[in-house]
Design a protein around this motif. Structure first.
Motif, PDB file in Angstrom:
ATOM      1  N   GLU A  40       0.833  -1.202   0.000  1.00  0.00           N
ATOM      2  CA  GLU A  40       0.000   0.000   0.000  1.00  0.00           C
ATOM      3  C   GLU A  40       0.870   1.255   0.000  1.00  0.00           C
ATOM      4  OE1 GLU A  40      -2.431  -0.719   3.442  1.00  0.00           O
ATOM      5  OE2 GLU A  40      -3.868  -1.939   2.304  1.00  0.00           O
ATOM      6  N   VAL A  41       1.951   1.236   0.774  1.00  0.00           N
ATOM      7  CA  VAL A  41       2.881   2.371   0.799  1.00  0.00           C
ATOM      8  C   VAL A  41       3.543   2.524  -0.567  1.00  0.00           C
ATOM      9  CG1 VAL A  41       4.989   3.311   1.835  1.00  0.00           C
ATOM     10  CG2 VAL A  41       3.247   2.246   3.296  1.00  0.00           C
ATOM     11  N   LYS A  42       3.937   1.407  -1.164  1.00  0.00           N
ATOM     12  CA  LYS A  42       4.543   1.440  -2.510  1.00  0.00           C
ATOM     13  C   LYS A  42       3.572   2.065  -3.514  1.00  0.00           C
ATOM     14  CE  LYS A  42       6.221  -1.637  -6.123  1.00  0.00           C
ATOM     15  NZ  LYS A  42       7.618  -1.525  -6.403  1.00  0.00           N
ATOM     16  N   PHE A  43       2.298   1.686  -3.443  1.00  0.00           N
ATOM     17  CA  PHE A  43       1.280   2.253  -4.333  1.00  0.00           C
ATOM     18  C   PHE A  43       1.145   3.757  -4.088  1.00  0.00           C
ATOM     19  CE2 PHE A  43      -3.097   3.540  -5.190  1.00  0.00           C
ATOM     20  CZ  PHE A  43      -3.199   3.208  -6.538  1.00  0.00           C
ATOM     21  N   LEU A  44       1.120   4.168  -2.833  1.00  0.00           N
ATOM     22  CA  LEU A  44       1.005   5.592  -2.505  1.00  0.00           C
ATOM     23  C   LEU A  44       2.217   6.373  -3.028  1.00  0.00           C
ATOM     24  CD1 LEU A  44      -0.609   7.812  -1.107  1.00  0.00           C
ATOM     25  CD2 LEU A  44       0.553   7.207   1.026  1.00  0.00           C
TER      26      LEU A  44
END
Length: 106
Positions: A40-44
Protein backbone atom coordinates in the motif's frame (compact mmCIF):
# COMPACT_ATOMS: atom_id res chain seq x y z
CA UNK A 1 -1.45 14.96 -2.69
CA UNK A 2 -1.16 17.02 0.51
CA UNK A 3 -2.59 14.22 2.62
CA UNK A 4 -0.38 11.66 0.88
CA UNK A 5 2.80 13.69 1.38
CA UNK A 6 1.92 14.39 5.03
CA UNK A 7 1.30 10.68 5.60
CA UNK A 8 4.57 9.70 3.91
CA UNK A 9 6.43 12.36 5.89
CA UNK A 10 5.17 10.96 9.19
CA UNK A 11 5.88 7.40 8.14
CA UNK A 12 9.44 8.19 7.03
CA UNK A 13 10.15 10.32 10.11
CA UNK A 14 9.18 7.46 12.44
CA UNK A 15 9.77 4.18 10.56
CA UNK A 16 12.16 5.20 7.82
CA UNK A 17 15.85 5.78 7.32
CA UNK A 18 18.38 6.96 4.80
CA UNK A 19 21.58 4.97 4.54
CA UNK A 20 24.53 4.26 2.28
CA UNK A 21 23.86 1.98 -0.66
CA UNK A 22 26.86 0.77 -2.64
CA UNK A 23 29.84 3.09 -2.96
CA UNK A 24 28.40 6.55 -3.58
CA UNK A 25 24.65 6.19 -3.58
CA UNK A 26 21.99 6.27 -0.88
CA UNK A 27 18.76 4.44 -0.18
CA UNK A 28 15.59 5.55 1.54
CA UNK A 29 14.14 2.65 3.51
CA UNK A 30 10.84 2.03 5.26
CA UNK A 31 10.46 -1.14 7.32
CA UNK A 32 7.32 -3.09 8.15
CA UNK A 33 6.64 -6.77 8.73
CA UNK A 34 3.20 -6.32 7.11
CA UNK A 35 3.66 -7.03 3.39
CA UNK A 36 0.16 -5.81 2.51
CA UNK A 37 0.94 -2.50 4.21
CA UNK A 38 4.28 -2.18 2.38
CA UNK A 39 2.50 -2.72 -0.93
CA UNK A 40 0.00 0.00 0.00
CA UNK A 41 2.88 2.37 0.80
CA UNK A 42 4.54 1.44 -2.51
CA UNK A 43 1.28 2.25 -4.33
CA UNK A 44 1.01 5.59 -2.51
CA UNK A 45 4.60 6.47 -3.40
CA UNK A 46 3.85 5.60 -7.03
CA UNK A 47 0.78 7.86 -6.95
CA UNK A 48 2.95 10.83 -5.95
CA UNK A 49 5.62 9.97 -8.52
CA UNK A 50 8.25 7.81 -6.80
CA UNK A 51 9.63 4.47 -7.92
CA UNK A 52 10.23 2.05 -5.06
CA UNK A 53 10.91 -1.64 -4.59
CA UNK A 54 10.15 -4.13 -1.86
CA UNK A 55 12.48 -6.80 -0.55
CA UNK A 56 11.32 -8.82 2.43
CA UNK A 57 10.17 -6.40 5.14
CA UNK A 58 11.85 -3.40 3.50
CA UNK A 59 10.67 -0.86 0.96
CA UNK A 60 13.45 1.06 -0.79
CA UNK A 61 13.87 4.13 -2.96
CA UNK A 62 17.25 3.89 -4.69
CA UNK A 63 17.28 6.39 -7.56
CA UNK A 64 19.37 9.43 -6.66
CA UNK A 65 16.90 11.75 -8.41
CA UNK A 66 14.00 10.23 -6.43
CA UNK A 67 15.89 10.63 -3.15
CA UNK A 68 16.45 14.33 -3.86
CA UNK A 69 12.81 14.76 -4.93
CA UNK A 70 11.65 12.86 -1.83
CA UNK A 71 13.34 15.36 0.47
CA UNK A 72 12.08 18.27 -1.63
CA UNK A 73 8.44 17.10 -1.94
CA UNK A 74 7.84 15.02 1.20
CA UNK A 75 9.88 17.42 3.39
CA UNK A 76 10.82 15.10 6.26
CA UNK A 77 11.15 16.73 9.68
CA UNK A 78 13.31 14.12 11.47
CA UNK A 79 16.55 15.97 12.28
CA UNK A 80 18.74 12.88 12.02
CA UNK A 81 17.38 12.06 8.53
CA UNK A 82 17.80 15.68 7.45
CA UNK A 83 21.40 15.83 8.64
CA UNK A 84 22.23 12.54 6.92
CA UNK A 85 20.66 13.84 3.71
CA UNK A 86 22.57 17.15 3.88
CA UNK A 87 25.83 15.26 4.29
CA UNK A 88 24.89 12.96 1.40
CA UNK A 89 24.18 15.97 -0.85
CA UNK A 90 27.64 17.40 -0.11
CA UNK A 91 29.74 14.23 -0.10
CA UNK A 92 27.74 11.47 -1.86
CA UNK A 93 28.18 9.48 1.37
CA UNK A 94 25.56 8.84 4.05
CA UNK A 95 27.11 8.74 7.51
CA UNK A 96 26.53 5.63 9.61
CA UNK A 97 24.50 5.82 12.80
CA UNK A 98 27.78 5.55 14.72
CA UNK A 99 29.20 8.54 12.83
CA UNK A 100 25.95 10.42 13.48
CA UNK A 101 26.35 9.93 17.23
CA UNK A 102 29.84 11.42 17.02
CA UNK A 103 28.56 14.39 14.99
CA UNK A 104 25.67 15.06 17.34
CA UNK A 105 27.93 15.07 20.42
CA UNK A 106 30.35 17.68 19.13
Amino acid sequence: DEIATAYLRGLFDTDGSIHQHHHNTAAIEIISTDKVYLNEVKFLLQEVGFYSSISGKNLYIYKKEDIHRFFKIIKPKNKKHLLKYQIFKKTSKVPSNEDMLKLMHR
